[in-house]
Scaffold this motif. Structure first.
Motif, PDB file in Angstrom:
ATOM      1  N   SER A   1      -8.998  -9.490  -0.471  1.00 46.13           N
ATOM      2  CA  SER A   1      -9.579 -10.739  -0.940  1.00 46.13           C
ATOM      3  C   SER A   1      -8.678 -11.458  -1.940  1.00 46.13           C
ATOM      4  N   ASP A   2      -7.874 -10.664  -2.641  1.00 48.88           N
ATOM      5  CA  ASP A   2      -7.005 -11.189  -3.688  1.00 48.88           C
ATOM      6  C   ASP A   2      -5.897 -10.169  -3.886  1.00 48.88           C
ATOM      7  N   LEU A   3      -4.679 -10.637  -4.171  1.00 50.04           N
ATOM      8  CA  LEU A   3      -3.568  -9.700  -4.385  1.00 50.04           C
ATOM      9  C   LEU A   3      -3.900  -8.697  -5.485  1.00 50.04           C
ATOM     10  N   ALA A   4      -4.639  -9.150  -6.479  1.00 51.21           N
ATOM     11  CA  ALA A   4      -4.983  -8.280  -7.610  1.00 51.21           C
ATOM     12  C   ALA A   4      -6.086  -7.297  -7.258  1.00 51.21           C
ATOM     13  N   LYS A   5      -6.707  -7.421  -6.070  1.00 47.81           N
ATOM     14  CA  LYS A   5      -7.794  -6.533  -5.681  1.00 47.81           C
ATOM     15  C   LYS A   5      -7.313  -5.433  -4.734  1.00 47.81           C
ATOM     16  N   GLN A   6      -6.013  -5.195  -4.738  1.00 49.73           N
ATOM     17  CA  GLN A   6      -5.455  -4.016  -4.059  1.00 49.73           C
ATOM     18  C   GLN A   6      -4.526  -3.341  -5.046  1.00 49.73           C
ATOM     19  N   PHE A   7      -4.720  -2.034  -5.228  1.00 46.63           N
ATOM     20  CA  PHE A   7      -3.853  -1.301  -6.140  1.00 46.63           C
ATOM     21  C   PHE A   7      -3.675   0.121  -5.638  1.00 46.63           C
ATOM     22  N   ASN A   8      -2.642   0.767  -6.158  1.00 46.33           N
ATOM     23  CA  ASN A   8      -2.318   2.138  -5.771  1.00 46.33           C
ATOM     24  C   ASN A   8      -2.598   3.081  -6.939  1.00 46.33           C
ATOM     25  N   GLN A   9      -3.422   4.078  -6.690  1.00 41.84           N
ATOM     26  CA  GLN A   9      -3.653   5.138  -7.670  1.00 41.84           C
ATOM     27  C   GLN A   9      -2.601   6.215  -7.433  1.00 41.84           C
ATOM     28  N   ILE A  10      -1.767   6.474  -8.427  1.00 40.65           N
ATOM     29  CA  ILE A  10      -0.656   7.418  -8.271  1.00 40.65           C
ATOM     30  C   ILE A  10      -0.814   8.506  -9.321  1.00 40.65           C
TER      31      ILE A  10
ATOM     32  N   VAL B   1       0.862  -1.177   0.000  1.00 36.29           N
ATOM     33  CA  VAL B   1       0.000   0.000   0.000  1.00 36.29           C
ATOM     34  C   VAL B   1       0.904   1.234   0.000  1.00 36.29           C
ATOM     35  N   LEU B   2       0.732   2.100  -0.980  1.00 37.79           N
ATOM     36  CA  LEU B   2       1.505   3.341  -1.067  1.00 37.79           C
ATOM     37  C   LEU B   2       0.602   4.521  -0.753  1.00 37.79           C
ATOM     38  N   LEU B   3       1.037   5.347   0.216  1.00 36.28           N
ATOM     39  CA  LEU B   3       0.216   6.472   0.641  1.00 36.28           C
ATOM     40  C   LEU B   3       1.073   7.698   0.888  1.00 36.28           C
ATOM     41  N   GLY B   4       0.660   8.836   0.356  1.00 39.73           N
ATOM     42  CA  GLY B   4       1.369  10.068   0.655  1.00 39.73           C
ATOM     43  C   GLY B   4       1.302  11.083  -0.452  1.00 39.73           C
ATOM     44  N   ASN B   5       2.057  12.139  -0.243  1.00 38.97           N
ATOM     45  CA  ASN B   5       2.052  13.269  -1.165  1.00 38.97           C
ATOM     46  C   ASN B   5       3.425  13.933  -1.117  1.00 38.97           C
ATOM     47  N   VAL B   6       4.033  14.175  -2.298  1.00 38.72           N
ATOM     48  CA  VAL B   6       5.317  14.863  -2.358  1.00 38.72           C
ATOM     49  C   VAL B   6       5.275  15.912  -3.463  1.00 38.72           C
ATOM     50  N   LEU B   7       6.033  16.959  -3.255  1.00 40.03           N
ATOM     51  CA  LEU B   7       6.126  18.039  -4.235  1.00 40.03           C
ATOM     52  C   LEU B   7       7.573  18.194  -4.657  1.00 40.03           C
TER      53      LEU B   7
ATOM     54  N   LEU C   1       9.435  17.499 -11.037  1.00 37.66           N
ATOM     55  CA  LEU C   1       8.426  16.511 -11.396  1.00 37.66           C
ATOM     56  C   LEU C   1       7.035  16.827 -10.869  1.00 37.66           C
ATOM     57  N   GLY C   2       6.841  17.996 -10.288  1.00 36.66           N
ATOM     58  CA  GLY C   2       5.513  18.409  -9.858  1.00 36.66           C
ATOM     59  C   GLY C   2       5.041  17.712  -8.596  1.00 36.66           C
ATOM     60  N   GLN C   3       3.727  17.635  -8.443  1.00 33.31           N
ATOM     61  CA  GLN C   3       3.129  17.050  -7.236  1.00 33.31           C
ATOM     62  C   GLN C   3       2.678  15.621  -7.512  1.00 33.31           C
ATOM     63  N   LEU C   4       3.095  14.716  -6.642  1.00 31.02           N
ATOM     64  CA  LEU C   4       2.722  13.304  -6.748  1.00 31.02           C
ATOM     65  C   LEU C   4       1.865  12.931  -5.545  1.00 31.02           C
ATOM     66  N   THR C   5       0.746  12.247  -5.800  1.00 30.28           N
ATOM     67  CA  THR C   5      -0.141  11.798  -4.738  1.00 30.28           C
ATOM     68  C   THR C   5      -0.431  10.314  -4.909  1.00 30.28           C
ATOM     69  N   ALA C   6      -0.247   9.554  -3.832  1.00 35.15           N
ATOM     70  CA  ALA C   6      -0.502   8.116  -3.868  1.00 35.15           C
ATOM     71  C   ALA C   6      -1.601   7.765  -2.881  1.00 35.15           C
ATOM     72  N   LYS C   7      -2.671   7.144  -3.385  1.00 33.30           N
ATOM     73  CA  LYS C   7      -3.747   6.622  -2.537  1.00 33.30           C
ATOM     74  C   LYS C   7      -3.942   5.161  -2.888  1.00 33.30           C
ATOM     75  N   SER C   8      -4.629   4.425  -2.048  1.00 33.84           N
ATOM     76  CA  SER C   8      -4.751   2.988  -2.278  1.00 33.84           C
ATOM     77  C   SER C   8      -6.198   2.529  -2.155  1.00 33.84           C
ATOM     78  N   TYR C   9      -6.566   1.516  -2.968  1.00 37.24           N
ATOM     79  CA  TYR C   9      -7.884   0.887  -2.924  1.00 37.24           C
ATOM     80  C   TYR C   9      -7.719  -0.575  -2.520  1.00 37.24           C
ATOM     81  N   LEU C  10      -8.615  -1.064  -1.643  1.00 37.55           N
ATOM     82  CA  LEU C  10      -8.537  -2.430  -1.162  1.00 37.55           C
ATOM     83  C   LEU C  10      -9.919  -3.060  -1.120  1.00 37.55           C
ATOM     84  N   GLU C  11     -10.062  -4.231  -1.749  1.00 37.49           N
ATOM     85  CA  GLU C  11     -11.254  -5.043  -1.561  1.00 37.49           C
ATOM     86  C   GLU C  11     -10.971  -6.006  -0.421  1.00 37.49           C
TER      87      GLU C  11
END
Length: 455
Positions: free
Chosen positions: A269-278, A80-86, A90-100
């Motif tokens: 529920s499955d490794l493929a059911k967690q991903f990071n939106q970056i 799980v990747l979470l955070g925000n850097v400027l 390379l501008g502003q990067l934001t990482a959020k995560s989704y989990l089933e």
């Protein structure tokens, strides 16, 4: 620069040789160097006259730039990747995560009493940025079934609708180096009580029932003040130390003196059911700027003589060497003996918080930046960019090298005019957000050196 060497073991000569002449000849190859001097060496009495010549050419014209892949796969990374850097470049990067989420236990004693519910996030020691800054995470309920549009893969650009009302929030000072440490984000008791009662009342008996009721969660970092991204462990195994989960606590009262506290862990529920939106907001970049699409290339001449690679976002360094094919104009009977590409990372761009990687992955891409394959040597073995340090306190000769003999031979032996280039990225670019800055200026040029044999 052109060098000539004795290369006596290259061919098995059939007759007795008297003289072996090695000449330093003038070579003009696009922007390559030249010399007016020709030197002949007498090397012994057992040689015959021949035209064998070894040259080293290291003045190929290089086209260096940066491009951005349309998307990269970020599911099935166990992180799980979470955070925000400027970053200025390379501008502003934001990482959020989704989990089933789901669990293997859908049974609670009718005598049980609900206690609490919370999200546990266990550090996996990965971090990027300034971890002395306080970070804030919010947990939200996903409103759509977490399924990809097609196939089984989620990307850094994937996302789902979620409830705007937060289920829980936590502000904390990161401690990513403590893998035994974890975060606990209390979640709303209304959610916990509802899940608890549905299991007790047999309204939820299995994973399908649970997923119909609760699609999953997304964890969203604050983007106003923080400047770090953290990594957390995640797996499908419940009730294990080090795994991240939503934990529901309850108690069962009886007459013994033992601990009567219990819990149920809801894990992915499955490794493929967690991903990071970056997301990468390049409009805030002072150097690189936004990309129209995956085919656009920002030339180093337009980006302060720098090129970039960043994990998680698809921003990649691109090196093109169009003059390789010109080697065929030197001779019809020739072969490349070795080829090495060297490049230098910008000294001010790496630190203890963003150290240089020992290896970088190298892909071959076409003129539209589509990945053709991973780079290999002449024997088909995978080739990476290798970090070289001089060992001194100041690392004044820190650079990367790539064995390019396989790539050069591929270009030379093809009947087609292969318009290929090299793409540089981190080996773990699908689950990190670190970045690399490469110089391409008069002092530290990207350079290809080819040892070439004429016979």
């Amino acid at each position: 620069m052109i060098f000539c060497d004795n290369y006596p073991n290259t061919f098995a000569l059939k007759s007795k040789m008297r003289y072996f002449f090695i000449s330093v000849l003038s070579i003009v190859l696009l922007a390559s160097c030249s010399t007016d001097e020709t030197v002949t060496y007498e090397v012994g009495s057992d040689f015959i006259d021949n035209d064998i010549l070894v040259r080293v050419i290291d003045t190929f014209s290089i086209k260096a730039g940066t491009f951005k892949l349309d998307s990269i796969a970020t599911s099935s990374t166990n992180r799980v990747l979470l955070g925000n850097v400027l970053d200025d470049n390379l501008g502003q990067l934001t990482a959020k995560s989704y989990l089933e989420l789901t669990t293997s236990t859908f049974s609670i004693n009718t005598d049980a009493v609900y206690d609490s519910i919370g999200l546990i996030l266990n550090y996996d020691k990965y971090y990027y940025g300034d971890t002395t800054k306080i970070q804030t995470y919010n947990v939200h309920r996903v409103l759509q079934t977490i399924e990809p549009d097609e196939g089984t893969i989620f990307y850094n650009t994937s996302s789902f609708n979620y409830d705007s009302e937060s289920l829980g929030e936590l502000s904390f000072l990161p401690k990513p180096n403590k893998s035994t440490d974890s975060l606990y984000i209390p979640l709303k008791n209304t959610l916990g009580e509802e899940i608890f009662n549905k299991i007790v009342d047999n309204d939820i008996n299995n994973s399908d029932d649970f997923l119909q009721y609760f699609k999953g969660i997304t964890i969203i970092p604050d983007t106003t003040t923080t400047n770090n991204v953290l990594g957390f462990n995640v797996s499908t195994t419940a009730n294990t130390t080090g795994n991240s989960s939503v934990r529901l606590y309850y108690t069962i009262k009886d007459d013994d003196n033992e601990d009567n506290s219990y819990f149920i862990d809801f894990v992915i529920s499955d490794l493929a059911k967690q991903f990071n939106q970056i997301n990468s907001d390049l409009t805030t970049s002072s150097v690189l700027g936004s990309f129209e699409d995956g085919e656009e290339i920002k030339n180093s001449t337009d980006t302060n003589n720098l090129i970039f690679a960043e994990g998680g976002t698809g921003i990649s360094a691109r090196i093109e060497i169009p003059a390789i094919k010109k080697l065929l104009e030197i001779s019809n009977t020739a072969s490349a003996l070795s080829a090495e590409l060297t490049f230098t990372p910008l000294e001010s761009s790496y630190s203890n918080n963003n150290p240089l990687e020992e290896n970088l992955i190298v892909f071959i891409v076409d003129h539209k930046n589509r990945i053709i394959s991973q780079l290999t040597d002449a024997d088909g073995n995978t080739v990476n960019a290798i970090l070289n340090k001089d060992g001194s306190e100041f690392n004044s000769d820190t650079h990367y090298t790539i064995d390019l003999i396989g790539f050069v031979e591929q270009i030379l032996q093809s009947d087609l005019d292969l318009n290929y280039a090299l793409m540089l990225q981190y080996t773990d670019y699908t689950k990190t957000v670190k970045n690399l800055v490469i110089e391409n200026n008069t002092e530290n040029q990207i350079k290809l050196s080819v040892k070439y044999l004429n016979y």
